[in-house]
Design a protein around this motif. Structure first.
Motif, PDB file in Angstrom:
ATOM      1  N   LYS A 195       7.586  21.653  -4.304  1.00  0.00           N
ATOM      2  CA  LYS A 195       7.018  21.994  -5.600  1.00  0.00           C
ATOM      3  C   LYS A 195       6.107  20.890  -6.126  1.00  0.00           C
ATOM      4  O   LYS A 195       5.524  21.015  -7.185  1.00  0.00           O
ATOM      5  CB  LYS A 195       8.136  22.295  -6.598  1.00  0.00           C
ATOM      6  CG  LYS A 195       8.945  23.510  -6.192  1.00  0.00           C
ATOM      7  CD  LYS A 195      10.149  23.695  -7.061  1.00  0.00           C
ATOM      8  CE  LYS A 195      11.019  24.813  -6.531  1.00  0.00           C
ATOM      9  NZ  LYS A 195      12.274  24.930  -7.258  1.00  0.00           N
ATOM     10  N   TYR A 244       3.469  33.450  -5.788  1.00  0.00           N
ATOM     11  CA  TYR A 244       2.720  32.190  -5.839  1.00  0.00           C
ATOM     12  C   TYR A 244       1.735  32.188  -7.003  1.00  0.00           C
ATOM     13  O   TYR A 244       1.542  31.167  -7.659  1.00  0.00           O
ATOM     14  CB  TYR A 244       1.989  31.944  -4.526  1.00  0.00           C
ATOM     15  CG  TYR A 244       1.367  30.565  -4.466  1.00  0.00           C
ATOM     16  CD1 TYR A 244       2.130  29.458  -4.113  1.00  0.00           C
ATOM     17  CD2 TYR A 244       0.038  30.357  -4.810  1.00  0.00           C
ATOM     18  CE1 TYR A 244       1.585  28.186  -4.085  1.00  0.00           C
ATOM     19  CE2 TYR A 244      -0.520  29.092  -4.788  1.00  0.00           C
ATOM     20  CZ  TYR A 244       0.262  28.012  -4.421  1.00  0.00           C
ATOM     21  OH  TYR A 244      -0.277  26.756  -4.405  1.00  0.00           O
ATOM     22  N   VAL A 268       3.591  31.204  -9.948  1.00  0.00           N
ATOM     23  CA  VAL A 268       3.846  29.768  -9.966  1.00  0.00           C
ATOM     24  C   VAL A 268       2.622  29.017 -10.481  1.00  0.00           C
ATOM     25  O   VAL A 268       2.739  28.107 -11.325  1.00  0.00           O
ATOM     26  CB  VAL A 268       4.231  29.268  -8.556  1.00  0.00           C
ATOM     27  CG1 VAL A 268       4.258  27.741  -8.500  1.00  0.00           C
ATOM     28  CG2 VAL A 268       5.590  29.824  -8.147  1.00  0.00           C
ATOM     29  N   ALA A 301       9.016  29.060  -9.489  1.00  0.00           N
ATOM     30  CA  ALA A 301       9.094  28.399  -8.182  1.00  0.00           C
ATOM     31  C   ALA A 301      10.326  28.862  -7.416  1.00  0.00           C
ATOM     32  O   ALA A 301      10.275  29.076  -6.199  1.00  0.00           O
ATOM     33  CB  ALA A 301       9.115  26.884  -8.360  1.00  0.00           C
TER      34      ALA A 301
END
Length: 468
Positions: free
Chosen positions: A160, A325, A328, A379
């Motif tokens: 991350k 994604y 995120v 995440a």
């Protein structure tokens, strides 16, 4: 890393995988072997097997004398320092007095680490890493220091922190500069599950195709091969049927029926052999249809269904992964915005202290913490999706291997059956022509003349001249 313990975050069914370890969420697992690549070997309740490393969280271990390395036994930590283990199996150290952290083991001199360490509430970072958002999460999180450190380590190990990962079309890969070489899941086997994770440029255009699509293209060639072979067998059956009909028709034509003697017998046997040969070819075409073409078409239909099912399944997982994604990145941007707002409020508070600014500061801190929590949640969802995609990619790749081996073996067996039937047909044809060969070798014009004369003679007395 081996010998440490981890706690399962999600349930995992090992029955779907060869040598898999099943467990429910919240269970304790002893790590037997932790290798790069996403799969670990563990032991639970006497059972031993493999499981995805993303499904578990490695537990922190305090620095007791029995848990520390040999060097720790020789040189104990200062009283205010504690040792913990990251999910990667690496030790890090926390000063419980001022919350300072370091990778380097502190020296025996109280309060002094071997090397200088980073500022408060931060772990040692690699050169060039920008971790302000992570530091904000740690500084604003109300949990104890140990929890914040473990939280950061989890973020670090799950990729991350942007500097440690590369993102390619929604899939995060470890940066080669910050990782050791990954071990293959199936070494020395050239398995599909080891070599088709990345995307590559499409040779027919400017876009990219996934590694799984490369595998599918190969399987589509196999499917086309099955189609063409089915057409070949079908045409071969038609040829045999037409040939049999022609032979049967030819055997019934009364040509050469006037011939007599041994040659006539051979000729009649030759015409009879045509009828027998026609029957042999009809049987050959019938066996081709039942023993080669029919199972071939059945396998082809099942193969098409399997390919379509696997293609849609992996495509849906990849689509979900890309969406995760994007969430995120959206949360990351929101956190950066909240951080800027918090920094601005901090500057205003330094310039002028008032109850309103202080309230705004608290509000900005809450928003920043909420943004950090949202980023962590997104995440986590992404990592769950990527773990699921990874697991299904491995399973599906191995399934493609199995289907390909099954397809090649099926084609080989049926081609062998074709050649066997062809040999049998030749043997039957040979058996029908052998009597003709025997009769042809026994043709004797002299004997034929004798027999014909005996049956058709009109008299043995020859005429004489007239005497006067």
């Amino acid at each position: 890393m081996s010998g440490s313990y981890c706690k399962s975050l999600y349930p995992f069914s090992g029955e779907q995988h060869q040598q898999g370890l099943s467990f429910e969420a919240g269970e304790m697992i002893r790590v037997v072997q932790a290798i790069p690549g996403g799969w670990w070997e563990g032991e639970k309740d006497g059972a031993r097997g493999w499981f995805p490393s993303s499904y578990v969280q490695v537990l922190e271990r305090t620095a007791s004398l029995s848990q520390l390395p040999v060097e720790d036994l020789k040189d104990p930590l200062p009283p205010q320092w504690r040792c913990y283990m990251s999910p990667q199996g690496r030790h890090y150290y926390v000063n419980t007095t001022n919350n300072e952290t370091t990778w380097e083991r502190p020296s025996s001199t109280p309060g002094t680490p071997k090397n200088s360490f980073r500022h408060k509430n931060s772990l040692p970072m690699r050169t060039g890493c920008q971790s302000s958002s992570v530091q904000l999460l740690l500084s604003t999180n109300p949990q104890p220091t140990e929890y914040k450190v473990a939280l950061f380590m989890k973020m670090l190990c799950l990729g991350k922190v942007l500097c440690l990962i590369l993102q390619i079309n929604g899939v995060t890969f470890p940066s080669l500069a910050f990782m050791s070489e990954q071990q293959l899941l199936k070494p020395n086997e050239w398995s599909y599950c080891d070599y088709f994770w990345a995307d590559r440029k499409d040779l027919q255009g400017n876009g990219c195709i996934t590694g799984f699509e490369v595998l599918l293209q190969k399987q589509l060639k196999g499917k086309q091969m099955q189609k063409e072979m089915a057409e070949f067998i079908r045409e071969r059956i038609k040829i045999e049927e037409e040939y049999a009909k022609s032979l049967s028709k030819l055997s019934q034509i009364p040509l050469g029926g006037q011939e007599e003697g041994t040659l006539g017998e051979a000729w009649e046997q030759l015409k009879k052999s045509l009828a027998n040969e026609a029957e042999v070819h009809l049987k050959f075409s019938s066996k081709l249809q039942s023993e080669v073409e029919k199972p071939f078409l059945t396998f082809r239909e099942n193969f098409k269904k399997d390919m379509k099912r696997l293609e849609h399944h992996i495509a849906d997982l990849r689509k979900q992964l890309v969406g995760r994604y994007a969430a995120v990145e959206k949360a990351r941007k929101a956190l950066a915005d909240r951080q800027k707002e918090l920094e601005l409020k901090s500057q205003q508070m330094e310039m002028k202290l008032s109850s309103k600014i202080e309230e705004d500061m608290k509000k900005a801190r809450r928003k920043s913490t909420q943004a950090g929590d949202d980023l962590m949640r997104c995440a986590d969802l992404y990592n769950q999706s990527q773990s699921k995609w990874f697991e299904e990619m491995v399973t599906t790749s191995l399934e493609l291997e199995r289907l390909e081996v099954e397809r090649v073996e099926m084609i080989r067996q049926h081609l062998c059956q074709y050649t066997t039937l062809r040999h049998e047909t030749d043997m039957f044809n040979q058996s029908t022509i052998e009597p003709v060969d025997q009769l042809l070798h026994s043709v004797d014009p002299t004997k034929d003349r004798e027999l014909w004369v005996r049956e058709n003679k009109t008299g043995e007395t020859r005429p004489v001249d007239i005497e006067i």
